[in-house]
Design an enzyme around this catalytic site. Structure first.
Site, PDB file in Angstrom:
ATOM      1  N   ASP A 231      67.705  41.633  38.009  1.00  0.00           N
ATOM      2  CA  ASP A 231      66.425  41.509  38.708  1.00  0.00           C
ATOM      3  C   ASP A 231      65.665  42.829  38.599  1.00  0.00           C
ATOM      4  OD1 ASP A 231      64.465  40.274  40.204  1.00  0.00           O
ATOM      5  OD2 ASP A 231      65.482  40.530  42.123  1.00  0.00           O
TER       6      ASP A 231
ATOM      7  N   GLU B  34      61.389  44.448  35.075  1.00  0.00           N
ATOM      8  CA  GLU B  34      60.141  44.399  34.298  1.00  0.00           C
ATOM      9  C   GLU B  34      59.843  45.707  33.534  1.00  0.00           C
ATOM     10  OE1 GLU B  34      60.549  41.260  36.848  1.00  0.00           O
ATOM     11  OE2 GLU B  34      60.395  43.337  37.517  1.00  0.00           O
TER      12      GLU B  34
ATOM     13  N   ASP C  74      59.796  35.042  41.805  1.00  0.00           N
ATOM     14  CA  ASP C  74      59.600  34.872  43.246  1.00  0.00           C
ATOM     15  C   ASP C  74      58.465  33.892  43.542  1.00  0.00           C
ATOM     16  OD1 ASP C  74      61.617  36.691  43.482  1.00  0.00           O
ATOM     17  OD2 ASP C  74      60.319  38.377  43.967  1.00  0.00           O
TER      18      ASP C  74
END
Length: 790
Positions: free
Chosen positions: A403, A406, A477
């Site tokens: 997670d 990015e 999300d």
């Protein structure tokens, strides 16, 4: 800019074209795939999506007359003009893809005082930022699919998108241009003329499908080389096969990863994990996986445990496994700045972290506070990160959830000039950003594989093209809203078109509060998505299957059990996906291109080739208008009523019913429902045979292996071919056509939608019973057997 063509040189499969002001390269990968390359900044082509280009021996010809250079393969004719303008035709001379030669001309947009204004995504100053801009002619009958995880409808026509991996906590709406993933591949569909374009560029890229001006569509980049692949169909399936031929297919996962998975931010401490686990078993709701979010760690230090919350993690995980639960733990890339923390110390000592323009280790803020970012472009760092996976797998962890990769940051975005060292070559963040999460997953995959010798289970939020080789994906999300449920269906279908077949969305929604109706409808979608995970955020109300009332719990149980019964069918679909690249969850157009009504259907999908799912996606609705595609007949899963294709029907859909239809003339294998994969020895293969009212002549191939190791790669698998023929008298042949694995099947149970008076198996009469509109019977399994139903 390049000027006129001067000459050309053929070097094996490459045509080098020399212009007045530079050279370009055209690579013939095979008859249907051609690469166009301009070395804008370097001759190097270090793809992060394509591990190795596999060329097929291809005969092609080159002609150069005037300022027209023509390259012809068996399938394509490529015409190249001065300035490297390119038009591509099929072998019959039909135009497929033509460069747009006119000036860029955005639609006029006005302010209230009638002054001209730019609109979002169409600031003409971007012409200065984008060093690469390629526009193509757009026709009215073109449709656009792909680009991975993007909001909006299935067909991306008239949308604009940006590829820049972004963690944006705001509720994602249809106008969002960028999310967590960057997959610069799309399919241009026109009947009988489909093709794809894969723009292999890791910088920020933009894709506009007529939003700026409906006369053209374009793709552009803020840096790097011009490097794109034209992938001819002519079918959409052919295009996907070509794209995954380049970037890889989704490997066959472990069977347990296809079961139901439960997650929350956070199941912590250990007592809470056990509470959830015990509820599943007590309530007879199957579940294979429980996730641990960031709170299992010691102050968010990756590869550590909080010994207060989880005093004996190895013991806990071992005992959970005894109850059938596999544990998946989250890992973020941000490493806490702490001189007493071994991971940080090792990274500093070995120069493993990204640096700023002054050569200092770059720091930002994420969950641990001050944190540094591993330089995943370095092969040494990848090896180091891979080896760290053993810390968790030795504790019994079964999978890793990547997670915040990015990479996300709390103290402003990472500057464009942050430096990553790719084995002695400096790569700036503006080029590395979109592949950061990809390379983290690649290292994670290898680490798990080395440590466990099993098929790795990796889940990621951020990625680039080709991620399917290393990780499954979820769509980040989302929110517990009906809009996000509706948007999940086309989003996941486009993920599959973009090569990422093993994907899913947070069932019930991550942020905001879920309602019992929303969860009931969402689990009906999740049961048919390859990754089936319920996940919710800290501070929201509980949304486990039993969190609302008995009716909602019953609905969750019903669809989770349906998922477990369909595991052999889903596993067959995943094997097909590994072999061909064709996804499991797919839009109707993939199988029904001749049916115009399928081109823009957003609210239903195919689950494999034989099951059509048309979920209810609106609050308060108890009926659904369902389109049944032309070319096949369809049987209602719930009442066995047969319908002709090519029509809309109204299906009654009370809260516990998801409209599901099975293609007539098909086989659906199923298993006895288990609480978790491996709980029971499966000695009976159930074959649900759906006959058409017409004469039947169809077959199905069922695949089986150990469900966890790589032994199948070396021939340890079995295949059964089921052939069905006839109408009044139906003959079923079951043959074991590959016998490389000692499966546990002893019996075949057949459930068939046919009245009968007599059933004969290998010359012997067989007892049968009728349940509602179907006949059920069981016979001992042999390598080859013939069953006659009269």
């Amino acid at each position: 800019m390049l000027g006129k063509i001067v000459n050309y040189i053929i070097e094996k499969n490459v045509v080098k074209i020399n212009f007045e002001n530079g050279s370009t390269y055209v690579k013939i990968i095979n008859d249907e795939i051609i690469n166009f390359f301009i070395p804008n900044v370097s001759e190097e082509r270090n793809s992060k999506a394509i591990d190795k280009l596999n060329y097929k021996e291809t005969k092609f010809s080159v002609r150069f007359i005037g300022q027209l250079l023509t390259i012809s393969t068996k399938s394509l004719v490529v015409k190249i003009y001065a300035g490297f303008n390119i038009d591509i035709y099929d072998k019959d001379g039909n135009a497929l893809c033509e460069d747009y030669r006119l000036e860029r001309d955005p639609f006029i947009r006005r302010k209230g005082d009638y002054e001209l204004a730019e609109s979002e995504g169409h600031d003409l100053s971007k012409k200065n930022k984008d060093t690469i801009y390629i526009a193509k002619k757009m026709e009215d009958d073109m449709h656009f699919y792909g680009l991975g995880e993007k909001t909006g409808h299935l067909d991306k026509k008239y949308y604009h998108y940006k590829n820049w991996n972004t963690d944006n906590p705001n509720p994602h709406g249809e106008t969002f241009e960028q999310l967590y993933k960057s997959i610069p591949f799309f399919v241009n569909f026109r009947k009988d003329k489909s093709f794809g374009i894969f723009f292999d560029n890791t910088f920020e890229t933009n894709f506009d499908f007529g939003k700026e001006n409906s006369n053209y569509y374009y793709f552009s980049a803020a840096g790097g080389n011009t490097d794109y692949y034209f992938i001819y169909g002519p079918s959409v399936k052919n295009v996907i096969e070509g794209y995954t031929y380049l970037t890889g297919t989704t490997p066959l996962p472990q069977l347990w990863t296809l079961g139901y998975q439960q997650c929350r931010w956070s199941y912590s401490p250990e007592l809470r994990v056990w509470e959830v686990a015990e509820e599943f078993r007590k309530r007879d709701i199957p579940c294979d996986t429980i996730y641990l979010d960031i709170d299992y760690m010691d102050e968010y230090r990756v590869f550590t445990w909080d010994n207060n919350k989880f005093p004996h993690p190895e013991k806990t995980i071992r005992e959970l496994k005894e109850e059938g639960f596999k544990v998946v733990t989250i890992i973020d890339p941000g490493v806490k700045v702490d001189n007493n923390y071994s991971i940080y110390k090792e990274g500093i000592e070995n120069n493993y972290f990204a640096k700023d323009k002054n050569g200092q280790v770059y720091e930002n803020v994420v969950w641990p506070g001050k944190a540094v970012y591993p330089n995943f472009l370095s092969s040494d760092v990848q090896k180091w990160w891979s080896s760290n996976q053993k810390i968790l797998t030795d504790s019994g962890v079964s999978g890793i959830w990547n997670d915040m990769n990015e990479p996300a940051s709390f103290n402003g975005p990472l500057p464009d000039d942050i430096e990553f060292n790719e084995d002695d070559k400096v790569v700036y963040h503006k080029e590395a950003h979109n592949v950061y999460g990809q390379l983290m997953c690649k290292a994670t995959y290898k680490g798990i594989k080395d440590a466990t010798k099993k098929r790795p289970f990796v889940v990621t939020r951020a990625c680039y093209a080709g991620i399917q080789k290393y990780s499954t994906c979820w769509t980040g999300d989302n929110q517990s809203t009906w809009e996000h449920l509706r948007m999940a269906v086309p989003m996941l279908m486009n993920m599959g078109i973009s090569g990422v077949a093993f994907c899913g969305t947070d069932v019930g929604g991550f942020g905001f509060d879920c309602s019992k109706e929303l969860l009931s409808r969402w689990v009906q979608v999740g049961a048919f998505t390859p990754l089936f995970r319920n996940h919710s955020s800290m501070g929201t109300r509980d949304q486990e299957p039993w969190a609302f009332d008995k009716m909602t719990e019953d609905i969750n149980r019903k669809y989770i059990k349906l998922r477990y019964s369909l595991l052999p069918y889903l596993y067959d679909c995943m094997k097909i996906c590994e072999d061909t690249g064709i996804p499991v969850m797919k839009p109707l157009i993939l199988n029904y291109e001749a049916d115009k009504a399928t081109y823009e259907i957003n609210d239903e999908f195919l689950f494999g080739d034989n099951i059509l799912v048309s979920p209810v996606l609106e609050q308060g609705k108890d009926k659904k208008m369902v389109y049944l595609p032309n070319g096949d007949k369809w049987i209602d899963f719930w009442d066995n009523k047969e319908y002709d294709g090519g029509q809309y029907i109204i299906k009654e859909a009370p809260i516990d019913i998801c409209p599901i239809f099975v293609k007539a003339s098909s086989v659906i294998p199923s298993y006895e429902v288990q609480n978790y994969v491996g709980e029971k020895v499966i000695d009976t293969l159930k074959l649900n045979i759906y006959l058409s009212n017409d004469d039947n002549n169809f077959e199905y191939t069922h695949y089986v292996d150990d469900g966890k190791s790589f032994a199948y790669k070396y021939g340890e698998y079995s295949k059964y071919r089921i052939v069905v023929k006839g109408r009044d008298e139906v003959v079923i042949d079951v043959n074991k056509i590959v016998d490389g694995y000692c499966d546990k099947y002893e019996y075949i149970e057949i459930i068939i939608n046919k009245d009968c008076t007599n059933i004969i198996c290998d010359g012997e009469n067989v007892k049968f019973k009728k349940v509602r509109d179907k006949v059920h019977f069981t016979v001992a399994l042999k390598a080859n057997q013939k069953i006659v139903i009269k």
